[in-house]
Design an enzyme around this catalytic site. Structure first.
Site, PDB file in Angstrom:
ATOM      1  N   TYR A 237      -6.570   5.898   3.469  1.00  0.00           N
ATOM      2  CA  TYR A 237      -7.689   6.459   3.505  1.00  0.00           C
ATOM      3  C   TYR A 237      -8.648   6.335   2.141  1.00  0.00           C
ATOM      4  CZ  TYR A 237     -11.586  10.019   3.990  1.00  0.00           C
ATOM      5  OH  TYR A 237     -12.814  10.886   4.114  1.00  0.00           O
TER       6      TYR A 237
ATOM      7  N   ASP B 160      -6.837   2.673  -5.348  1.00  0.00           N
ATOM      8  CA  ASP B 160      -7.599   3.771  -4.931  1.00  0.00           C
ATOM      9  C   ASP B 160      -6.732   5.057  -5.433  1.00  0.00           C
ATOM     10  OD1 ASP B 160      -8.565   6.383  -4.087  1.00  0.00           O
ATOM     11  OD2 ASP B 160      -9.090   5.527  -2.114  1.00  0.00           O
TER      12      ASP B 160
ATOM     13  N   LYS C  30     -10.376  14.050  -7.118  1.00  0.00           N
ATOM     14  CA  LYS C  30      -9.389  15.032  -7.098  1.00  0.00           C
ATOM     15  C   LYS C  30      -9.229  15.732  -8.390  1.00  0.00           C
ATOM     16  CE  LYS C  30      -8.470  14.311  -2.454  1.00  0.00           C
ATOM     17  NZ  LYS C  30      -8.375  12.927  -1.681  1.00  0.00           N
TER      18      LYS C  30
HETATM   19  C1  LIG Z   1      -9.473  12.387  -0.890  1.00  0.00           C
HETATM   20  C2  LIG Z   1      -9.347  10.932  -0.855  1.00  0.00           C
HETATM   21  C3  LIG Z   1     -10.701  10.039  -0.960  1.00  0.00           C
HETATM   22  C4  LIG Z   1     -12.062  10.704  -0.457  1.00  0.00           C
HETATM   23  O1  LIG Z   1     -12.447  11.537  -1.643  1.00  0.00           O
HETATM   24  P1  LIG Z   1     -13.449  12.577  -1.046  1.00  0.00           P
HETATM   25  O2  LIG Z   1     -13.366  13.436  -2.497  1.00  0.00           O
HETATM   26  O3  LIG Z   1     -12.692  13.661  -0.290  1.00  0.00           O
HETATM   27  O4  LIG Z   1     -14.661  12.181  -0.849  1.00  0.00           O
HETATM   28  C5  LIG Z   1     -10.573   8.781  -1.124  1.00  0.00           C
HETATM   29  N1  LIG Z   1      -9.444   8.307  -1.368  1.00  0.00           N
HETATM   30  C6  LIG Z   1      -8.275   8.664  -1.267  1.00  0.00           C
HETATM   31  C7  LIG Z   1      -7.019   7.950  -1.653  1.00  0.00           C
HETATM   32  C8  LIG Z   1      -8.066  10.185  -1.001  1.00  0.00           C
HETATM   33  O5  LIG Z   1      -6.997  10.805  -1.409  1.00  0.00           O
END
Ligand SMILES: *Cc1c(COP(=O)(O)O)cnc(C)c1O
Length: 434
Positions: A146, A241, A274
């Site tokens: 994601y 990511d 995060k």
């Molecule tokens: C949480 C998450 C996102 C999205 O971040 P938001 O602040 O919720 O938009 C993107 N990539 C990864 C790997 C994530 O865990």
């Protein structure tokens, strides 16, 4: 608890009248596991208290940001001080520069960084940057990873490698995902075939190096090495990511974990979120100076944000990073996470429940499967109804884990030995019910 005394239920009923599904992010609605979401009244350390005043040991921690636990005194103090100085200016501040310097110091693959407000925004901008910097259109992503909810990333695999993906959300036109190729995680043969077919058109390969959005699945070291080699050979950018793994699995993120096995290993672009906000809306993306200088106002790739580098959010993030870089922080956090995972494994074994688990730093995952899965189809072989029994059994006993079997878990530095012991003891009881 009767409906008339259950404040969580009352709030949920009320919320559903004004907010779609009663929540501002879908997984909070407990759709996968059933039952009533817990409305949080307040939190401190490793705990939160729900609307009924019941205490829970929190293994979500806002889905990762709360690595110090809730309400860490140094972070609260920094935020309180920042708030008194002003909420937002739309003009640069010294604190943004300090945070940028701190991030670059901790993540050596990043020579420049831009701050934004959410992981979605960071990943979306990173892809625009990769496309702008390479002059190419196509993307590779992996099933089960994601990267936020930008249109081009809401996509599932098409019928073959020669075809591109199909949207996974209404409202995303097929043309918008026609440049996104979705591959199976940890499948080297597919990766090679994709580069064989589309190499000169691929702008970037985006990957969660340790995938936390299909519970907890590591990219194998040989697979990661192949990703790096193929990107380099074909002139595509390797985008990590690390919104979830950054400052969470290790101080240098998952890339530092791969660099232990592959000396000199670096992604070209890193996406963060995060933990860098410590619980406030803050995210970032960065990479080499040459790539980052393609961004406006220096270069032709447009990107902007009214609240980007917000002074309160940057205060929160800076205070958080300064705590986690103290000597011994990750060693202690990792040991605590391992003791939870080992305790759960032992409890499952003695109850005869098929179980596998893995962890890195303050992030863990477990499966009601005898062996750790390597990709999304294998994760989806988990038994959903057994997971739901486990989830609700733990919740009844005041242990809050993710309300879906495809999500990772998080331990904070506030989780004590007693919290871990209480969790393992609750799990021992619940495993007997499975
Ligand atoms: C949480 C998450 C996102 C999205 O971040 P938001 O602040 O919720 O938009 C993107 N990539 C990864 C790997 C994530 O865990």
């Amino acid at each position: 608890m009767t409906p008339s005394t259950d404040r969580n239920q009352q709030l949920f009923d009320r919320a559903r009248k004004t907010i779609p599904g009663g929540v501002n992010s879908p997984v909070r609605a407990f759709r996968a596991v059933g039952g009533t979401p817990r409305f949080v009244q307040r939190a401190q350390g490793a705990y939160f208290w729900d609307a009924n005043g019941k205490r829970h040991i929190d293994y979500i921690g806002s889905w990762g940001p709360m690595i110090l636990g809730h309400g860490h005194p140094a972070v609260v103090e920094a935020v309180q001080k920042a708030v008194l100085e002003g909420f937002s200016f739309g003009a640069p501040t010294e604190r943004e520069v300090e945070l940028a310097e701190e991030i670059l110091d901790l993540v050596p693959s990043m020579e420049m960084v831009r701050l934004v407000s959410s992981g979605t925004e960071a990943a979306m901008s990173a892809i625009r940057l990769a496309r702008g910097a390479t002059g190419r259109s196509k993307l590779i992503k992996f099933e089960g990873c994601y990267h936020g909810h930008a249109d081009a990333l809401l996509v599932k695999a098409g019928s073959g490698l020669a075809t591109f993906g199909n949207p996974t959300s209404a409202g995303v036109p097929p043309e918008v995902v026609q440049h996104t190729l979705v591959l199976e995680y940890n499948n080297e043969a597919q990766l090679e075939e994709a580069f064989e077919l589309h190499g000169p058109d691929i702008a970037c390969l985006m990957i969660e190096p340790i995938a936390g959005n299909m519970n907890f699945v590591r990219a194998s070291v040989p697979f990661m090495q192949r990703c790096r080699e193929l990107c380099t050979r074909h002139g595509a950018l390797l985008a990590f990511d690390e919104v979830m793994t950054g400052f969470r699995v290790a101080l240098g993120g998952a890339q530092s974990v791969y660099a232990r096995a592959l000396p000199g290993f670096r992604p070209d672009i890193t996406v963060l979120g995060k933990v860098i906000g410590g619980g406030m809306p803050l995210a970032a993306f960065g990479g080499s100076r040459a790539v980052m200088e393609q961004l406006a106002p220096l270069g032709p790739v447009y990107q902007a944000g009214t609240l980007s580098g917000n002074p309160v959010a940057t205060a929160c993030g800076l205070a958080t990073l300064r705590e986690i870089r103290k000597p011994g922080f990750f060693e202690a956090l990792s040991a605590q996470t391992c003791s939870l995972v080992d305790g759960l494994k032992t409890a499952a074994l003695s109850a005869g429940v098929p179980f596998s688990a893995d962890c890195e730093g303050g992030m863990f995952g477990f499966f009601l499967l005898a062996a750790l899965p390597q990709n999304y189809p294998a994760v989806m072989k988990s038994d959903g109804s057994r997971f739901n029994t486990l989830f609700h059994g733990l919740l009844d006993r005041g242990i809050y884990i993710a309300p879906a079997l495809y999500e990772a878990g998080f331990v904070s530095s506030a989780h004590s030995d007693a919290d871990i012991a209480e969790t393992v003891s609750a799990a021992r009881d619940v495993f007997r019910l499975l």
